[in-house]
Write a protein that holds these residues in place. Structure first.
Motif, PDB file in Angstrom:
ATOM      1  N   ILE A  79       0.796  -1.096   0.207  1.00 54.74           N
ATOM      2  CA  ILE A  79      -0.086   0.076  -0.172  1.00 54.74           C
ATOM      3  C   ILE A  79       0.751   1.223   0.111  1.00 54.74           C
ATOM      4  O   ILE A  79       1.916   1.392   0.826  1.00 54.74           O
ATOM      5  N   GLN A 129      -0.601   4.602  -0.735  1.00 56.35           N
ATOM      6  CA  GLN A 129      -1.484   5.218  -0.088  1.00 56.35           C
ATOM      7  C   GLN A 129      -2.949   4.746  -0.075  1.00 56.35           C
ATOM      8  O   GLN A 129      -3.426   3.912  -0.756  1.00 56.35           O
ATOM      9  N   GLN A 130      -3.681   4.973   0.853  1.00 58.67           N
ATOM     10  CA  GLN A 130      -5.166   4.853   1.293  1.00 58.67           C
ATOM     11  C   GLN A 130      -5.884   5.968   1.923  1.00 58.67           C
ATOM     12  O   GLN A 130      -5.712   6.603   2.714  1.00 58.67           O
ATOM     13  N   ARG A 131      -7.115   6.113   1.084  1.00 59.75           N
ATOM     14  CA  ARG A 131      -8.134   7.139   1.922  1.00 59.75           C
ATOM     15  C   ARG A 131      -9.501   6.791   1.336  1.00 59.75           C
ATOM     16  O   ARG A 131      -9.934   6.112   0.451  1.00 59.75           O
ATOM     17  N   LEU A 132     -10.454   7.321   2.272  1.00 54.10           N
ATOM     18  CA  LEU A 132     -12.036   7.254   1.875  1.00 54.10           C
ATOM     19  C   LEU A 132     -12.296   8.277   0.860  1.00 54.10           C
ATOM     20  O   LEU A 132     -11.893   9.317   1.159  1.00 54.10           O
ATOM     21  N   LEU A 148     -12.984   3.032  -0.435  1.00 50.39           N
ATOM     22  CA  LEU A 148     -11.416   3.095  -0.213  1.00 50.39           C
ATOM     23  C   LEU A 148     -10.698   3.105  -1.469  1.00 50.39           C
ATOM     24  O   LEU A 148     -10.698   2.384  -2.298  1.00 50.39           O
ATOM     25  N   LEU A 180      -7.300   3.369  -3.181  1.00 54.54           N
ATOM     26  CA  LEU A 180      -6.019   2.931  -2.959  1.00 54.54           C
ATOM     27  C   LEU A 180      -4.959   3.055  -4.009  1.00 54.54           C
ATOM     28  O   LEU A 180      -5.385   3.249  -5.144  1.00 54.54           O
ATOM     29  N   TRP A 220     -11.294  -0.251   7.560  1.00 49.31           N
ATOM     30  CA  TRP A 220     -10.652   0.565   6.707  1.00 49.31           C
ATOM     31  C   TRP A 220     -10.958   2.112   6.680  1.00 49.31           C
ATOM     32  O   TRP A 220     -11.983   2.504   7.047  1.00 49.31           O
ATOM     33  N   PRO A 221     -10.099   2.853   6.689  1.00 48.97           N
ATOM     34  CA  PRO A 221      -8.678   2.892   6.151  1.00 48.97           C
ATOM     35  C   PRO A 221      -7.863   2.380   7.462  1.00 48.97           C
ATOM     36  O   PRO A 221      -8.289   2.854   8.538  1.00 48.97           O
ATOM     37  N   ASP A 222      -6.742   1.811   7.457  1.00 47.71           N
ATOM     38  CA  ASP A 222      -5.794   1.342   8.431  1.00 47.71           C
ATOM     39  C   ASP A 222      -4.477   1.745   8.204  1.00 47.71           C
ATOM     40  O   ASP A 222      -3.816   1.110   7.102  1.00 47.71           O
ATOM     41  N   GLU A 223      -4.050   2.900   8.531  1.00 50.41           N
ATOM     42  CA  GLU A 223      -2.530   3.227   8.187  1.00 50.41           C
ATOM     43  C   GLU A 223      -1.555   2.333   8.622  1.00 50.41           C
ATOM     44  O   GLU A 223      -0.229   2.394   8.267  1.00 50.41           O
TER      45      GLU A 223
END
Length: 575
Positions: free
Chosen positions: A504, A506-509, A515, A517, A540-543
Motif C-alpha cells: 500500500i 496510499q489509502q483514503r476514503l 476506499l 488505494l 478501513w482505512p488502516d494506516e
C-alpha cells in the motif's frame, strides 16, 4: 467475513488459435469450461434450434391459428425485468406478425401476488374476455388460474422457465425447458428466452403457411436487445446458448440499434452505448425496471420498453430512475435494521448458523429480495427475509449459495410439515414463499434443520474464485479493454478476477464509504490505482497495514477524458 481465495483449474490440453487470442484470455476461458476456439463463436447461426424445445412447434401452430382468426390475445406477465422484457417481446413480436387484438396484464404484486391466479383471470374477464391467454415468465405453478381460464373457455399457453412442481397446470400447451420430458440442451433460458424461441417457431410456422406472401416478414434479430436485458437481469447461467443471445443483443445496443427505452435507460444511468457490456444491463438497466415492480407497477417499465418515440422513452426512463432512487433509500433503511438484528444475535460469539431468516413486519415486500441477497452475501448462508403480507400471512424472499438448492429445501420443509408453507416457487438460487405469521418461529427451526441435512458436503466458507496472478506486463490498458468486451460475462461465466499481494502506497476514503488505494507490485516499483466499494469502516482505512492480499478485476477508468488501468477490488485482506 474472511474469504478464501481459490484459483480456478485450467486445462492445458485446450487448443487455441494463438494468433487471435491473448494467452491470459485463453487461460480465463479455459477456467470457465471453454474447450476450443469454436466454442467462442457466438453468432446467431449457432443457436439451438426451436424444434428441440418441447411443445414450441405446438405453441407456434396455436398462435398461427390465433393470428389467422384474429383472436383476442392476452399476455400475462411478471413484475420483474425478465417478466417485463418477456411481455414487451411477446407484444412487439405478435403485432409485427399481424396480431390486431393483443394486450397485456401484469399482476400487481401487492394485490394479486405472483402468476396467473383465479383473481387475474377474473380481472381479465372484466376487461374483455380473451380467446387465448399466454403467460410469460410464469404459469408453471398456476394450477387454479389455468383451471379457471379453461372453465371460461379460454385457451391457455404457458411459457415459463421456473422449476415445475409435482403437478402441472392443465394448460393447452406448456413450453418450459425445465418441465418433465423436455430434452432441450439448455435448461438455462430466461423467461424472455423462452418466448423468443416461441416467436422463432411461430415465424417458421407462418412461413410454411405462406403468411408473408403479402406481408413484410419481421426481423426477429431486432428483439435480441430485450432478450439480452431479461437474460442478464434474471441472473440465469450464461451457457453458450445464452451467451449467443446476450452477445447479439449487446452488439445491437452498441451499434445504436436498440429500442428507445433501453437507450434511454442507459442514458439515465450514464452508461455510454458504445461501451455497454452485460454488467451494465445487470446493474444499471435491470434494477431501474425492477424498481417499478418492487415499489408500484411494472407496467411503467413495460411501456418504456415498448416506446417508439425517444422523448416518451426518456420521460419514462426518468420516472424509473426516480423509482430506483426511492428503492435504494428504502433498502438502506431496511439494511440498517437488519444489521442491527444481526448484531443482537451476537454471531461472533455464538457462531453463524447454517441458514438465516429475518422478519420485520413493516419491511417493504418489494425490497425483501434485495435485502435477502445482501445478507446472504454478508454471511454466506442461505437467507430468507420476511415482511407482512395479507391478514395473518407473511411473505418471504429467499436467496441461496452454491450447493444449496433453495426451492428443493422449501419443498422438503413443505413435505415434512404440511400446512407450514402456504405457497412457494422459484429455482436453485432464489425463491419466494408465504407462511402463516404465527408459524414463523417454527418455520425458522424447520428451515435451518432442512438446510443442515443438505449442507453436509457444502462449503460454508465464502470463496472468491480467482484466475490467478497477473504479471507486471499484464496491467495494461489494451488488455483491460480486451477483457471487458471478451464475455459476455455473467452468472456461471463470471468476469475475470485475479489475485496477488501488493504494497500500500496510499489509502483514503472517498464518498464516505469507498476506499481509494494506490498500490505497488510487491516485487517492483510499478504503481496501480485501485478502489474498494462499501468497505467495512470499522477496518478501513488502516494506516498500519502496509501489505495486502487483493482479489480484483482489471478495469479501465475514465476520468476527464483520460483512460487508465484501475483495479476494482473484490476482496481485501491485510497481511
Amino acid at each position: 467475513m474472511n474469504k478464501l481465495i481459490r484459483r480456478r483449474e485450467t486445462h492445458s490440453s485446450v487448443q487455441w488459435d494463438e494468433n487471435k487470442l491473448h494467452p491470459l484470455l485463453a487461460r480465463v476461458y479455459s477456467g470457465r469450461g471453454v474447450r476450443s476456439s469454436q466454442d467462442l463463436d457466438l453468432g446467431l447461426t449457432h443457436l439451438l434450434p426451436p424444434a428441440q424445445l418441447l411443445n414450441a412447434e405446438r405453441a407456434a401452430k396455436m398462435l398461427a391459428d390465433a393470428l389467422a382468426e384474429q383472436q383476442r390475445i392476452l399476455i400475462v406477465g411478471d413484475y420483474d425485468a425478465d417478466g417485463a422484457t418477456s411481455t414487451a417481446l411477446a407484444l412487439d413480436a405478435l403485432k409485427s406478425f399481424g396480431a390486431t387484438q393483443v394486450s397485456y396484464l401484469v399482476p400487481n404484486r401487492f394485490e394479486y401476488g405472483y402468476g396467473l391466479t383465479r383473481e387475474i383471470v377474473e380481472l381479465a374477464l372484466e376487461q374483455g374476455k380473451p380467446d387465448i391467454i399466454i403467460t410469460v415468465d410464469n404459469g408453471i405453478s398456476s394450477i387454479d388460474g389455468i383451471a379457471t381460464a379453461r372453465e371460461q373457455g379460454i385457451n391457455t399457453l404457458i411459457t415459463d422457465h421456473h422449476l415445475a412442481g409435482h403437478q402441472l397446470p392443465d394448460a393447452d400447451v406448456i413450453v418450459n425447458p425445465n418441465q418433465p420430458g423436455c430434452n432441450f440442451p439448455s435448461k438455462n433460458l430466461a423467461g424472455v428466452g423462452v418466448i423468443f424461441y416461441i416467436m422463432m417457431a411461430l415465424r417458421s410456422e407462418l412461413r410454411n403457411r405462406d403468411w408473408f406472401a403479402d406481408r413484410t416478414e419481421p426481423n426477429l434479430g431486432r428483439l435480441t436487445d430485450l432478450v439480452a436485458l431479461g437474460t442478464v437481469a434474471d441472473v440465469v447461467p450464461l451457457d453458450r446458448n445464452n451467451r449467443i443471445l446476450v452477445a447479439a443483443g449487446l452488439q445491437r445496443i452498441r451499434a445504436g440499434q436498440a429500442r428507445p427505452g433501453i437507450i434511454a435507460l442507459l442514458e439515465v444511468a450514464s452508461r455510454p452505448l458504445r461501451g455497454v457490456v452485460a454488467s451494465d444491463l445487470g446493474f444499471a438497466v435491470g434494477p431501474r425496471i425492477n424498481a417499478a415492480g418492487r415499489l408500484d407497477d411494472i407496467s411503467v417499465g413495460i411501456e418504456c420498453l415498448l416506446q417508439d418515440e425517444p422523448s416518451a422513452a426518456r420521460r419514462l426512463a426518468s420516472e424509473l430512475h426516480q423509482k430506483n432512487q426511492d428503492r435504494r433509500q428504502i433498502e438502506q433503511g431496511m439494511q440498517d435494521q437488519a444489521l442491527q438484528l444481526l448484531d443482537e444475535l451476537a454471531l461472533d460469539e455464538v457462531g453463524v448458523p447454517v441458514a438465516m431468516t429475518l422478519y420485520q413486519g413493516d419491511w417493504h415486500q418489494g425490497v425483501i429480495g434485495i435485502l435477502a441477497s445482501r445478507i446472504k452475501d454478508r454471511l454466506h448462508r442461505p437467507t430468507i427475509v420476511f415482511a407482512d403480507g395479507d391478514e395473518s400471512e407473511i411473505k418471504g424472499s429467499a436467496r441461496s449459495i452454491n450447493g444449496i438448492h433453495i426451492r428443493d429445501i422449501l419443498d422438503a420443509v413443505a413435505t415434512r410439515h404440511p400446512g407450514m408453507i402456504l405457497k412457494f416457487g422459484g429455482h436453485a438460487m432464489a425463491a419466494g414463499l408465504t407462511i402463516p405469521r404465527e408459524l414463523y418461529r417454527d418455520f425458522n427451526t424447520a428451515f435451518i434443520a432442512e438446510v443442515e441435512r443438505h449442507a453436509k458436503d457444502v462449503e460454508l466458507q465464502a470463496v472468491v474464485e480467482s484466475d490467478g496472478e497477473l504479471g507486471a506486463g499484464d496491467f495494461a490498458l489494451d488488455l483491460a479493454n480486451e477483457l471487458r468486451f471478451a464475455g459476455p460475462w455473467g452468472q456461471h461465466f463470471p468476469e475475470p478476477v485475479f489475485d496477488g499481494h501488493f504494497k500500500i502506497v496510499q489509502q483514503r476514503l472517498v464518498g464516505d464509504k469507498h476506499l481509494k488505494l494506490v498500490l505497488s507490485l510487491k516485487d517492483s516499483q510499478q504503481i496501480i490505482d485501485a478502489i474498494a466499494f462499501n468497505v467495512d469502516l470499522d477496518v478501513w482505512p488502516d494506516e498500519s497495514v502496509l501489505e495486502v492480499e487483493v482479489a480484483y478485476r482489471l478495469e479501465v477508468n475514465e476520468f476527464r477524458g483520460k483512460r487508465s488501468v484501475q483495479l476494482m477490488v473484490e476482496y481485501l485482506r491485510a497481511l
